[in-house]
Motif scaffolding. Structure first.
Motif, PDB file in Angstrom:
ATOM      1  N   HIS A  57       0.829  -1.492   0.233  1.00  0.00           N
ATOM      2  CA  HIS A  57       0.346   0.374   0.087  1.00  0.00           C
ATOM      3  C   HIS A  57       0.814   1.031   0.013  1.00  0.00           C
ATOM      4  O   HIS A  57       2.631   0.913   0.684  1.00  0.00           O
ATOM      5  N   ALA A  58       0.526   2.127  -0.503  1.00  0.00           N
ATOM      6  CA  ALA A  58       1.482   3.621  -0.190  1.00  0.00           C
ATOM      7  C   ALA A  58       1.091   4.357   0.954  1.00  0.00           C
ATOM      8  O   ALA A  58       0.008   4.313   2.170  1.00  0.00           O
ATOM      9  N   GLU A  86      -4.947   1.497  -5.724  1.00  0.00           N
ATOM     10  CA  GLU A  86      -3.305   2.056  -5.167  1.00  0.00           C
ATOM     11  C   GLU A  86      -3.586   2.543  -6.392  1.00  0.00           C
ATOM     12  O   GLU A  86      -3.962   1.869  -7.855  1.00  0.00           O
ATOM     13  N   VAL A 118      -0.700   5.460  -8.848  1.00  0.00           N
ATOM     14  CA  VAL A 118       0.374   6.247  -9.709  1.00  0.00           C
ATOM     15  C   VAL A 118       0.567   7.701 -10.164  1.00  0.00           C
ATOM     16  O   VAL A 118      -0.430   7.482 -11.057  1.00  0.00           O
ATOM     17  N   TRP A 174       4.439   9.555  -8.411  1.00  0.00           N
ATOM     18  CA  TRP A 174       3.892   9.495  -7.433  1.00  0.00           C
ATOM     19  C   TRP A 174       3.207   8.690  -6.700  1.00  0.00           C
ATOM     20  O   TRP A 174       1.870   8.357  -7.056  1.00  0.00           O
ATOM     21  N   ASP A 175       3.026   7.412  -5.537  1.00  0.00           N
ATOM     22  CA  ASP A 175       2.203   6.573  -4.906  1.00  0.00           C
ATOM     23  C   ASP A 175       0.760   7.655  -4.225  1.00  0.00           C
ATOM     24  O   ASP A 175       1.148   8.455  -3.535  1.00  0.00           O
TER      25      ASP A 175
END
Length: 135
Positions: free
Chosen positions: A24-25, A102, A104, A119-120
């Motif tokens: 997970h981010a 999720e 990006v 950038w996640d």
């Protein structure tokens, strides 16, 4: 003179798979309509919004490149609206609400095949409206 025959050649895009560590981010966003701002001094950024696929303890981004000379991703790419709000600042918004999962935000670097910055973040599910009964 012999006749020349043109034989079609199948076009196979070059595919790259990029893995992000962790299931997970760290950045969790509760709003399905996030707005991002990006500041650059090098012209209009080439940005992509991509939903990742979970693979074990990692998140996978499949990135297709060199498909008829254009950089492309697979069906997990979400259309992105890019609006210049200042000479060096851009507002980035998904063209549709994002479902929980999720993602990006990826910047494609000019004149490079695979180099990109990501950038996640994750979109959180909407909280369930639970009734509380007091006695």
């Amino acid at each position: 003179s012999p006749a020349k025959v043109v034989v079609p050649v199948p076009v196979i895009p070059t595919s790259y798979t990029i893995y992000l560590n962790g299931k997970h981010a760290a950045l969790r966003i509760p709003d399905p309509e996030p707005i991002f701002f990006y500041r650059t001094s090098s012209g209009t950024p080439q940005m992509r919004l991509i939903r990742t696929k979970k693979k074990g303890n990692k998140r996978e981004i499949e990135f297709l490149s060199s498909y008829f000379g254009e950089k492309k991703t697979d069906a997990n790419e979400i259309p992105l609206n890019l609006q210049q709000i200042h000479p060096d600042t851009y507002r980035l918004m998904a063209a549709q609400d994002l479902t929980p999962g999720e993602y990006v935000l990826a910047q494609l670097l000019p004149d490079r095949t695979i180099d990109l910055y990501v950038w996640d973040f994750a979109i959180e599910p909407a909280p369930k409206n639970a009734s509380v009964v007091q006695k």
